[in-house]
Write an enzyme that holds these catalytic residues in place. Structure first.
Site, PDB file in Angstrom:
ATOM      1  N   GLY A  39      28.504  33.206  79.094  1.00 53.83           N
ATOM      2  CA  GLY A  39      29.082  34.251  78.062  1.00 53.83           C
ATOM      3  C   GLY A  39      30.107  35.334  78.688  1.00 53.83           C
ATOM      4  O   GLY A  39      29.778  35.736  79.817  1.00 53.83           O
ATOM      5  N   ASP A  56      24.356  41.517  79.179  1.00 51.86           N
ATOM      6  CA  ASP A  56      23.060  41.671  78.855  1.00 51.86           C
ATOM      7  C   ASP A  56      22.419  42.394  79.919  1.00 51.86           C
ATOM      8  O   ASP A  56      21.370  43.055  79.689  1.00 51.86           O
ATOM      9  CB  ASP A  56      22.134  40.374  79.076  1.00 51.86           C
ATOM     10  CG  ASP A  56      22.583  39.326  77.990  1.00 51.86           C
ATOM     11  OD1 ASP A  56      23.441  39.807  77.212  1.00 51.86           O
ATOM     12  OD2 ASP A  56      22.401  37.945  78.126  1.00 51.86           O
ATOM     13  N   GLU A 103      18.737  41.221  69.320  1.00 53.88           N
ATOM     14  CA  GLU A 103      18.684  39.827  68.701  1.00 53.88           C
ATOM     15  C   GLU A 103      17.532  39.213  69.357  1.00 53.88           C
ATOM     16  O   GLU A 103      16.860  38.425  68.649  1.00 53.88           O
ATOM     17  CB  GLU A 103      19.791  38.883  69.223  1.00 53.88           C
ATOM     18  CG  GLU A 103      20.062  38.924  70.679  1.00 53.88           C
ATOM     19  CD  GLU A 103      21.179  38.253  71.144  1.00 53.88           C
ATOM     20  OE1 GLU A 103      22.086  37.565  70.406  1.00 53.88           O
ATOM     21  OE2 GLU A 103      21.461  37.918  72.356  1.00 53.88           O
TER      22      GLU A 103
HETATM   23  O1  F6P Z   1      24.253  36.261  78.024  1.00 55.64           O
HETATM   24  C1  F6P Z   1      25.295  36.774  77.101  1.00 55.64           C
HETATM   25  C2  F6P Z   1      25.150  36.513  75.667  1.00 55.64           C
HETATM   26  O2  F6P Z   1      26.237  37.126  75.034  1.00 55.64           O
HETATM   27  C3  F6P Z   1      23.748  37.203  75.206  1.00 55.64           C
HETATM   28  O3  F6P Z   1      23.740  38.494  74.594  1.00 55.64           O
HETATM   29  C4  F6P Z   1      24.062  36.215  73.760  1.00 55.64           C
HETATM   30  O4  F6P Z   1      22.657  35.786  73.388  1.00 55.64           O
HETATM   31  C5  F6P Z   1      24.726  34.987  74.336  1.00 55.64           C
HETATM   32  O5  F6P Z   1      25.511  35.297  75.286  1.00 55.64           O
HETATM   33  C6  F6P Z   1      25.318  34.241  73.332  1.00 55.64           C
HETATM   34  O6  F6P Z   1      25.694  32.957  74.030  1.00 55.64           O
HETATM   35  P1  F6P Z   1      26.844  32.164  73.223  1.00 55.64           P
HETATM   36  O7  F6P Z   1      28.111  32.852  73.012  1.00 55.64           O
HETATM   37  O8  F6P Z   1      27.160  31.122  74.353  1.00 55.64           O
HETATM   38  O9  F6P Z   1      26.042  31.444  71.927  1.00 55.64           O
END
Ligand code: F6P
Length: 419
Positions: free
Chosen positions: A12, A143, A246
């Site tokens: 991410g 995170d 979340e």
């Molecule tokens: O790890 C970073 C993050 O933004 C988390 O907070 C979130 O749950 C996840 O990535 C979302 O990932 P993606 O964009 O792959 O759905």
């Protein structure tokens, strides 16, 4: 012959991951007597496997400098899991083949816990296959859950955006609460760790200040206590502002909101807990509500970045090149808090083997006794990380001047590879 750098973004993205790219490329350009080129993997490791290496020397000085204030992942990122060396042998061998073909001496992998693991494995396999490449991990994750480092680049800016957002939205709710909306729920990211949710607590400086309730993944959701506190806040302050992470789970360990899908690493795709919580409030207490899922808005809000975060994101990129030139491998530059007041930090070095696949959760001492707020110790930790502003330049139309890379690929030298 001078060796080249290969930099790749992973997982991410963050509002400031490109500031790290900027740090890497500018440090590379400042050392052209010792380094050949700086390449970047197109869409991260997927591009490396496909031999799609972006030649950053084709980008102007001004474009590279503008990366510092541009959100997203300028070269592309991905979630692509390389398993153990035995299970993903074909891919590791291909990686080394690509690195060898392009004279890569330094592999800089910009990611979180999963990426530290990959970078660590690449450094091992390179040695095994007779192509010892220096592997440096470069930290990032909104995170804030990497071990050893005091905080993670990307977190401070998301923390600031969430704190400012709950502050502003709460002023809106408060102004009409006597006749209209009484409850506002803001959902934030963070996966299994409650750092982002906790940062919203910085806004609550006096009794009655929002957010009145923070729900953390580290604390099992207790419906009765939660509803009691919602009711008490509405009765006492006229409204109730709630920040929910979340990753909140019930007492049986099940996520309150699990979209049912999994990414390449087997992580549950989270998101959608805000409407669950808001509906519960209406069903049980009958209050009118609004809810918002900050989702990618928080992860891309470069216009509201924390200056400390931008500086640290740049510094880890620059340090990664410094470490590479000093002959280091299997390490990651991390942030060390030198003092709290005044806040001072420096870059140190950590072994990748100690960073890989470990999540750092909020410690108990940062969570209030009722499990729905933060303590003074958490405030001391969090406060410096959102300090200072670093606004992007704006154009005449009132929009930020963000940059797009040309992404010119280096000439391919190898046969195609199916991934
Ligand atoms: O790890 C970073 C993050 O933004 C988390 O907070 C979130 O749950 C996840 O990535 C979302 O990932 P993606 O964009 O792959 O759905």
């Amino acid at each position: 012959m001078k060796k080249n750098i290969l930099y790749a973004q992973s997982g991410g993205v963050t509002p400031v991951i490109n500031a790290t790219a900027c740090g890497v490329i500018e440090a590379g350009r400042a050392n052209l007597d010792r380094i050949g080129k700086v390449y970047a993997g197109k869409d991260g490791i997927i591009g490396i496997l496909k031999e799609e290496l972006i030649d950053t020397s084709k980008e102007t000085k001004a474009s590279i400098s503008a990366l510092r204030h541009t959100p997203g992942g300028a070269f592309g990122s991905c979630r692509y899991k390389l398993k153990s060396i035995e299970e993903s042998k074909r891919e590791y061998e291909r990686l080394i083949e690509v690195l060898r073909a392009h004279n890569i001496g330094y592999f800089l992998y910009n990611g979180g816990g999963d990426s530290s693991d990959t970078a660590h494995k690449v450094s091992q396999i390179g040695k095994k296959l007779g192509f010892p490449v220096q592997c440096i991990g470069v930290p990032k994750t909104i995170d804030n859950d990497l071990p050893i480092t005091d905080n993670c680049p990307g977190f401070g800016s998301v923390a600031k955006y969430i704190a400012v957002s709950i502050m502003e939205a709460s002023l809106d709710v408060e102004s009409m609460a006597s006749s209209s909306t009484k409850v506002f729920v803001l959902e934030v990211m963070g996966r299994h760790a409650g750092w982002i949710a906790a940062a919203s607590g910085l806004v609550a400086r006096e009794e009655g200040d929002p957010p009145h309730i923070i729900l953390f993944p580290e604390v099992p959701f207790k419906q009765r206590e939660f509803l009691k506190k919602v009711k008490a806040s509405v009765e006492k302050f006229g409204y109730c502002s709630i920040v929910v992470s979340e990753g909140v789970r019930n007492s049986k360990g099940k996520f309150l909101a699990d979209a049912g899908t999994r990414d390449a690493f087997g992580h549950a795709q989270l998101g959608g807990v805000a409407p669950v919580v808001a509906n519960l409030v209406r069903e049980k207490l009958g209050y009118k509500y609004h809810w918002a899922v900050s989702d990618y808005l928080q992860r891309s809000a470069r216009h509201l970045a924390s200056r400390v975060d931008v500086e640290q994101a740049y510094a880890v990129g620059e340090a990664a090149v410094r470490f590479a030139l000093a002959g280091k491998t299997g390490v990651m530059p991390v942030i060390k808090r030198v003092s709290e007041s005044p806040y001072r930090w420096k870059i140190e070095e950590a072994q990748l083997s100690r960073m890989a696949n470990r999540e750092k959760m909020m410690p108990k001492r940062y969570i209030a006794a009722d499990g729905m707020g933060i303590t003074a110790a958490a405030r001391r930790y969090l406060a410096p990380l959102i300090r200072g502003e670093d606004y992007p330049p704006y154009d005449r139309d009132g929009l930020p001047k963000y940059v797009k890379m040309k992404k010119v690929l280096a000439q391919k030298k190898l046969p195609e590879f199916d991934i």
